[in-house]
Motif scaffolding. Structure first.
Motif, PDB file in Angstrom:
ATOM      1  N   GLU A   1       0.783  -1.121  -0.056  1.00 59.48           N
ATOM      2  CA  GLU A   1       0.102   0.118  -0.103  1.00 59.48           C
ATOM      3  C   GLU A   1       0.706   1.250   0.101  1.00 59.48           C
ATOM      4  OE1 GLU A   1      -3.480   1.710  -0.581  1.00 59.48           O
ATOM      5  OE2 GLU A   1      -3.364  -0.343  -0.193  1.00 59.48           O
ATOM      6  N   LEU A   2       1.949   1.406   0.932  1.00 57.13           N
ATOM      7  CA  LEU A   2       2.965   2.551   0.862  1.00 57.13           C
ATOM      8  C   LEU A   2       3.420   2.741  -0.570  1.00 57.13           C
ATOM      9  CD1 LEU A   2       4.081   4.615   2.906  1.00 57.13           C
ATOM     10  CD2 LEU A   2       6.162   2.961   2.935  1.00 57.13           C
ATOM     11  N   LEU A   3       3.855   1.677  -1.129  1.00 55.21           N
ATOM     12  CA  LEU A   3       4.796   1.733  -2.347  1.00 55.21           C
ATOM     13  C   LEU A   3       3.851   1.631  -3.651  1.00 55.21           C
ATOM     14  CD1 LEU A   3       7.625  -0.250  -1.359  1.00 55.21           C
ATOM     15  CD2 LEU A   3       7.443   1.983  -1.222  1.00 55.21           C
ATOM     16  N   GLY A   4       2.396   1.415  -3.514  1.00 57.31           N
ATOM     17  CA  GLY A   4       1.742   1.386  -4.763  1.00 57.31           C
ATOM     18  C   GLY A   4       2.155   0.184  -5.657  1.00 57.31           C
TER      19      GLY A   4
ATOM     20  N   GLU B   1       2.595  12.304   2.480  1.00 54.54           N
ATOM     21  CA  GLU B   1       2.962  10.837   2.565  1.00 54.54           C
ATOM     22  C   GLU B   1       3.215  10.570   3.805  1.00 54.54           C
ATOM     23  OE1 GLU B   1       3.195   9.007   0.223  1.00 54.54           O
ATOM     24  OE2 GLU B   1       2.569  10.348  -1.172  1.00 54.54           O
ATOM     25  N   GLU B   2       3.521  11.444   4.789  1.00 51.59           N
ATOM     26  CA  GLU B   2       3.668  11.078   6.347  1.00 51.59           C
ATOM     27  C   GLU B   2       2.228  10.519   6.827  1.00 51.59           C
ATOM     28  OE1 GLU B   2       5.747  13.027   9.623  1.00 51.59           O
ATOM     29  OE2 GLU B   2       3.768  13.791   9.880  1.00 51.59           O
ATOM     30  N   LYS B   3       1.351  11.579   6.261  1.00 50.28           N
ATOM     31  CA  LYS B   3      -0.018  11.164   7.012  1.00 50.28           C
ATOM     32  C   LYS B   3      -0.552   9.817   6.317  1.00 50.28           C
ATOM     33  CE  LYS B   3      -1.897  15.861   7.087  1.00 50.28           C
ATOM     34  NZ  LYS B   3      -2.662  16.861   6.623  1.00 50.28           N
ATOM     35  N   ARG B   4      -0.132   9.525   5.027  1.00 44.49           N
ATOM     36  CA  ARG B   4      -0.640   8.343   4.334  1.00 44.49           C
ATOM     37  C   ARG B   4       0.215   7.033   5.145  1.00 44.49           C
ATOM     38  NH1 ARG B   4       0.023   5.069   0.084  1.00 44.49           N
ATOM     39  NH2 ARG B   4       2.288   5.903  -0.750  1.00 44.49           N
TER      40      ARG B   4
ATOM     41  N   LEU C   1      11.123   8.875   5.006  1.00 47.77           N
ATOM     42  CA  LEU C   1      10.719   9.447   3.711  1.00 47.77           C
ATOM     43  C   LEU C   1      11.408  10.825   3.577  1.00 47.77           C
ATOM     44  CD1 LEU C   1       7.012   9.276   4.467  1.00 47.77           C
ATOM     45  CD2 LEU C   1       8.173   7.777   3.176  1.00 47.77           C
ATOM     46  N   CYS C   2      12.102  10.939   2.179  1.00 43.96           N
ATOM     47  CA  CYS C   2      13.195  11.925   2.021  1.00 43.96           C
ATOM     48  C   CYS C   2      12.420  12.638   0.977  1.00 43.96           C
ATOM     49  CB  CYS C   2      14.279  11.360   1.305  1.00 43.96           C
ATOM     50  SG  CYS C   2      14.926  10.042   2.572  1.00 43.96           S
ATOM     51  N   LEU C   3      12.448  14.033   0.985  1.00 48.16           N
ATOM     52  CA  LEU C   3      11.785  15.107   0.339  1.00 48.16           C
ATOM     53  C   LEU C   3      12.839  15.332  -1.042  1.00 48.16           C
ATOM     54  CD1 LEU C   3       9.463  17.029  -0.252  1.00 48.16           C
ATOM     55  CD2 LEU C   3      10.806  18.861   0.878  1.00 48.16           C
TER      56      LEU C   3
END
Length: 124
Positions: A24-27, A84-87, A121-123
């Protein structure tokens, strides 16, 4: 000679749950051999497959301490750090460190997946 990396494998106590989280995180999608619920892979995203492997007596890393060191962590590029943090949190991740809030100029945040493995998670 090694041709290419085949997969990255993460030890855990529940491969089904961890694979679902990363799919789910990575699609991606969960790929499993119905006869072996102790090894489940996530495919369908850019990069090598991620495997989730049952380890009896698994103890998650204790980040950032070294009593149970992380041994490895995963970094993911994102375009929207807050979104992406929220997800990730909705999928079961937990915040370990909002690095960008304590280190001026940092463009990453540190989380734990449902099995306790650190990832960032890296911007981008």
């Amino acid at each position: 000679m090694i041709r290419k990396m085949q997969a990255i494998a993460l030890d855990c106590d529940d491969p089904v749950r961890l694979a679902a989280f990363y799919a789910e995180l990575l699609g991606g999608r969960v790929v499993t051999d119905s006869e072996d619920a102790d090894w489940i892979e996530v495919h369908g995203f850019e990069g090598v497959p991620l495997a989730c492997q049952r380890a009896e007596g698994y103890r998650p890393p204790a980040w950032p301490g070294q009593d149970r060191p992380q041994q490895l962590h995963l970094d993911f590029d994102v375009d929207d750090l807050d979104g992406e943090e929220k997800r990730a949190l909705a999928l079961g991740a937990t915040v370990l460190e909002r690095t960008d809030q304590i280190r001026p100029g940092a463009n990453w945040r540190v989380y734990a997946d449902p099995a306790g493995h650190p990832f960032c998670l890296c911007l981008h």
